[in-house]
Motif scaffolding. Structure first.
Motif, PDB file in Angstrom:
ATOM      1  N   ARG A 166     -49.832  71.877  14.503  1.00 19.24           N
ATOM      2  CA  ARG A 166     -49.555  73.234  14.990  1.00 19.24           C
ATOM      3  C   ARG A 166     -49.110  73.172  16.438  1.00 19.24           C
ATOM      4  O   ARG A 166     -49.695  72.439  17.245  1.00 19.24           O
TER       5      ARG A 166
ATOM      6  N   ASP B 137     -48.696  82.991  11.564  1.00 23.71           N
ATOM      7  CA  ASP B 137     -48.602  83.268  10.131  1.00 23.71           C
ATOM      8  C   ASP B 137     -49.899  82.913   9.413  1.00 23.71           C
ATOM      9  O   ASP B 137     -50.779  82.271   9.987  1.00 23.71           O
ATOM     10  N   LEU B 138     -49.960  83.279   8.144  1.00 18.48           N
ATOM     11  CA  LEU B 138     -51.092  82.907   7.286  1.00 18.48           C
ATOM     12  C   LEU B 138     -51.292  81.393   7.346  1.00 18.48           C
ATOM     13  O   LEU B 138     -50.319  80.637   7.250  1.00 18.48           O
TER      14      LEU B 138
ATOM     15  N   HIS C 236     -52.337  68.147  16.697  1.00 15.92           N
ATOM     16  CA  HIS C 236     -51.908  67.270  15.605  1.00 15.92           C
ATOM     17  C   HIS C 236     -52.586  67.553  14.284  1.00 15.92           C
ATOM     18  O   HIS C 236     -52.017  67.366  13.216  1.00 15.92           O
TER      19      HIS C 236
ATOM     20  N   THR D 157     -59.839  78.911  12.078  1.00 13.83           N
ATOM     21  CA  THR D 157     -60.347  77.582  12.466  1.00 13.83           C
ATOM     22  C   THR D 157     -60.642  77.546  13.962  1.00 13.83           C
ATOM     23  O   THR D 157     -61.692  77.053  14.398  1.00 13.83           O
TER      24      THR D 157
HETATM   25  N1  ATP Z   1     -53.794  71.676  14.118  1.00 10.35           N
HETATM   26  C1  ATP Z   1     -53.821  71.719  12.790  1.00 10.35           C
HETATM   27  N2  ATP Z   1     -53.058  70.881  12.056  1.00 10.35           N
HETATM   28  C2  ATP Z   1     -53.063  70.932  10.711  1.00 10.35           C
HETATM   29  N3  ATP Z   1     -53.828  71.779   9.990  1.00 10.35           N
HETATM   30  C3  ATP Z   1     -54.609  72.641  10.662  1.00 10.35           C
HETATM   31  C4  ATP Z   1     -54.645  72.656  12.073  1.00 10.35           C
HETATM   32  N4  ATP Z   1     -55.525  73.623  12.467  1.00 10.35           N
HETATM   33  C5  ATP Z   1     -56.000  74.194  11.343  1.00 10.35           C
HETATM   34  N5  ATP Z   1     -55.459  73.616  10.252  1.00 10.35           N
HETATM   35  C6  ATP Z   1     -55.666  73.983   8.842  1.00 10.35           C
HETATM   36  O1  ATP Z   1     -54.992  75.180   8.565  1.00 10.35           O
HETATM   37  C7  ATP Z   1     -55.614  75.812   7.439  1.00 10.35           C
HETATM   38  C8  ATP Z   1     -55.658  77.295   7.580  1.00 10.35           C
HETATM   39  O2  ATP Z   1     -56.507  77.613   8.642  1.00 10.35           O
HETATM   40  P1  ATP Z   1     -57.105  79.074   8.903  1.00 10.35           P
HETATM   41  O3  ATP Z   1     -57.792  79.610   7.734  1.00 10.35           O
HETATM   42  O4  ATP Z   1     -57.862  78.898  10.169  1.00 10.35           O
HETATM   43  O5  ATP Z   1     -55.760  79.926   9.145  1.00 10.35           O
HETATM   44  P2  ATP Z   1     -55.581  81.434   9.602  1.00 10.35           P
HETATM   45  O6  ATP Z   1     -54.499  81.418  10.629  1.00 10.35           O
HETATM   46  O7  ATP Z   1     -56.877  82.022   9.994  1.00 10.35           O
HETATM   47  O8  ATP Z   1     -55.023  82.137   8.300  1.00 10.35           O
HETATM   48  P3  ATP Z   1     -55.087  83.690   7.845  1.00 10.35           P
HETATM   49  O9  ATP Z   1     -53.975  84.399   8.541  1.00 10.35           O
HETATM   50  O10 ATP Z   1     -54.876  83.608   6.370  1.00 10.35           O
HETATM   51  O11 ATP Z   1     -56.448  84.225   8.219  1.00 10.35           O
HETATM   52  C9  ATP Z   1     -56.971  75.152   7.267  1.00 10.35           C
HETATM   53  O12 ATP Z   1     -56.929  74.383   6.089  1.00 10.35           O
HETATM   54  C10 ATP Z   1     -57.107  74.258   8.483  1.00 10.35           C
HETATM   55  O13 ATP Z   1     -57.756  73.056   8.180  1.00 10.35           O
END
Ligand code: ATP
Ligand code: MG
Length: 161
Positions: A137, A36-37, A9, A43
């Protein structure tokens, strides 16, 4: 083994999954993180490392491509290498950097953007797929080897519904 699917959530849900994953780690594991990005791959890795006992800062290895961490597993030090291959120029760059040496039975490799090196990257034991769904997610965990199966069979995770 059926693929595991959960809805996360919020960021706390991603953190909780990372913590649950930290409890099923075994040496030699290779985990691909697809999504995706901004879907939460870093996280999830950060939460896993912190729950595994690493107390320092975990930043995205966007420019370094790989960042090693030492955690303790069954009272033994284990290296976890966190890759972000988004900016990898070519498969040759991966090989030239010596990254393949990290893939051995003593280390654990976690890879964001594995697609960028798919010709030279060792195959995964576990693949984790993250997708934006509403404000949160959707996540799917796939066991892709016997070792990955053994690990995921031990996963204890209840999402925050
Ligand atoms: N379950 C979730 N629901 C909503 N937001 C989330 C959830 N998990 C992580 N986030 C948010 O998503 C954002 C992006 O997270 P993160 O930097 O980990 O993405 P990433 O997949 O590593 O991106 P990139 O491909 O650019 O490295 C952060 O602001 C984080 O707080
Ligand atoms: Mg990231």
């Amino acid at each position: 083994m059926p693929h595991l699917r959960f809805h996360l959530h919020d960021e706390a849900g991603t953190d909780a999954l990372g913590a649950a994953l930290s409890r099923i780690l075994i040496p030699g594991l290779t985990i691909y993180l697809h999504g995706d990005l901004g879907t939460g791959k870093t996280t999830l890795t950060r939460a896993l490392l912190h729950a595994a006992g690493y107390s320092g800062h975990v930043k995205s290895p966007t420019y370094t491509l790989a960042e090693p961490y030492t955690i303790s597993l069954d009272s033994r030090p284990i290296e976890v290498i966190h890759f972000d291959l988004y900016r990898l120029g070519s498969s040759e760059e991966f090989l030239d950097a010596g990254f393949r040496e990290h893939f051995n039975e003593h280390s654990i490799c976690i890879i964001e953007w594995p697609e960028k090196a798919d010709r030279v990257l060792p195959s995964p034991d576990i693949a984790i797929l993250l997708n934006v769904e509403g404000h949160g997610r959707d996540v799917e965990l796939q066991a892709l080897s016997d070792k990955g199966y053994q690990c995921l069979a031990r996963l204890k995770f209840a999402p925050n519904l």
